[in-house]
Motif scaffolding. Sequence first.
Motif: not given
Length: 386
Positions: A6, A121, A174
């Motif tokens: 993240i 997250p 991601k």
Amino acid sequence: MQKPIISSLLDTDAYKLNMQQAIFHHYPEVEVAAEFHCRSDERLVDIEKELKAEIRALSQLRFTSDEIVYLSSLDLYQKDYLDFLSSFSLNEENVSVSIYDDQLALQIKGKWLDVILWEVPLLAIICELRCNTVYPESNAEQAIVLLKDKLLSLRSVGEDFHFVDFGTRRRFSKNVHHKIVDHLVEHCSHFVGTSNLWLAKQHNIPPVGTQAHEWFQAHQQLTGDLSDSQQLALHRWLQEYPDKLGIALTDCINMDAFLNDFNHYLSQEFTGLRHDSGDPINWGEKAIQHYARFGINPMDKTLIFSDGLTLDKALEIHLHFTGRINTSFGIGTQLTCHLPEVKTLNIVIKLISCNEKPVAKISDEPGKSICKDDEYLTELKKAFNI
């Protein structure tokens, strides 16, 4: 440690900031606790060390000035809240990670205002660490091949069918998530938004979401009478967002209990409802009957479906309700973690207490119920005549 998974606090779901602003204005001192649950039959103990490192990196992030400007442009967030976000950071001391009963265990504790942005997250990180370990050869190109095949089913579908990405929390990675949304923006007119604020900003598409179960759960301990908790949660939401974010989540208790509280005024003021457990057709039929009972035209309302959807399942639901009520679909895991031979991971982080008193989620599906206090669960069911 490699580059953190993240890299922006915007890499989260919009409903988290929506709820955080409401908490900032109404409940800044409320304390909560939440716990991690793995519903899949899978040990996650091997990622403990990496997870702790990712949590440390996440606590170093801040909203950038460019991100604050973007949030301001959405016409949802007030200046005092944006000023708060400008200096906001996550505190790693609010999160404990351990191994309990041969499984990964996480608990988040602190002021609700401070800890609400941990959930999304953390889940995304856990999923990516696990997928990197179990499926090291899988990649975004494989996901795009499957996505292209799925999109073929939309060639003959009318323009009134649309869906959004709800896949941040349980994405494969991601990179896969970003590539999927890139492709949908470029090649699918039925794709109209994402729950992920970072992706919404990058692609200039609507960020989608209102509130989550925790909003209703916390109100169980923020009201004088337990049976009034859902109405308080709904009225407080309207107080914060009187003419925006008007979709209400229905299954913290169950649909019947929700509709008992969803009186004529609330039915008029909220623009629609979100389904997240139980049979979607039966749920939608109940919603239509409810609006009709109050003399409200269902075609003035929207039903959002978000429970374990595939595109095919969404199309089936859409066709059932076409011409009777508006529909939209939030598709998560089957968009962002659909790769050949990859088994999806079913994990959640849910509230277990508010102000050191128990809270619960019952839902319309037994497997989604969460409560650690049997005595409190009995009290809650009694309050809502379940």
